[in-house]
Write a protein that holds these residues in place. Structure first.
Motif, short mmCIF file in Angstrom:
data_model
loop_
_atom_site.label_atom_id
_atom_site.label_comp_id
_atom_site.label_asym_id
_atom_site.label_seq_id
_atom_site.Cartn_x
_atom_site.Cartn_y
_atom_site.Cartn_z
N CYS A 156 25.61 37.53 34.66
CA CYS A 156 26.57 36.74 35.43
C CYS A 156 27.90 37.47 35.55
N TYR A 160 29.32 38.40 39.18
CA TYR A 160 30.54 37.75 39.66
C TYR A 160 31.67 38.75 39.87
N VAL A 170 32.16 33.26 34.96
CA VAL A 170 31.06 32.71 34.17
C VAL A 170 31.54 31.86 33.00
#
Length: 175
Positions: A156, A160, A170
């Motif tokens: 993540c 991101y 996250v």
């Protein structure tokens, strides 16, 4: 015991403070988001949407989305897994049942299976709670890799960052 509708206490919020060290709740109003940046790629045509990444207890909850039919993965669970199919359908090569939209699936510890999305399914979305680790194996049990809550968090953070939301995006899902 249910409270009566005319009972004034029934509509009065809890009046005491929450425990000082209690964690914040997670509320995701649009969990099945159309914003592709929120879906973390896991493999070609496979992504997940994190909902809760619980590093202190070693589990994660996410939406798994598959946008093409075929074999997704063969894996083993040393801990239980819970799933609820929101869209589409899938099955395991090792079993004769099919998980369809609205189906709940409990996968007991020790289960090893190969997830398949049928040819006529354009998109599958399933809510999963995975406890512990997923161990990826070949047909004879040789370990090929693994995922746990920490590898999910890393995936993540990387994703991101790449899509411009920032690596700390996250954090809202981590407990």
């Amino acid at each position: 015991m249910p409270l009566e509708a005319d009972d004034a206490n029934a509509v009065t919020p809890y009046q005491l403070p929450f425990p000082k060290d209690a964690q914040d709740e997670i509320v995701i109003p649009d969990a099945i988001s159309g914003d592709e940046r929120l879906w973390v790629p896991q493999a070609e045509n496979v992504s997940f949407r994190p909902l809760c990444l619980n590093r202190s207890q070693g589990y994660w909850m996410n939406l798994l989305r598959v946008r093409k039919s075929g074999v997704l993965s063969r894996h083993r669970h040393p801990q239980p897994v819970h799933g609820f199919v929101l869209k589409g359908r899938w099955h395991y090569l090792e079993h004769d049942w099919e998980a369809r939209e609205g189906s709940y699936v409990f996968e007991p510890p020790g289960e090893t299976h190969t997830l398949v999305v049928p040819d006529d399914v354009d998109e599958m979305i399933t809510y999963f709670q995975v406890n512990g680790v997923m161990i990826y194996v070949d047909p004879w049990g040789k370990v090929m890799g693994y995922e746990d809550v920490f590898t999910k968090i890393d995936m993540c953070r990387n994703h991101y960052t790449e899509v411009g939301l920032g690596e700390d995006y996250v954090d809202r899902f981590i407990r």
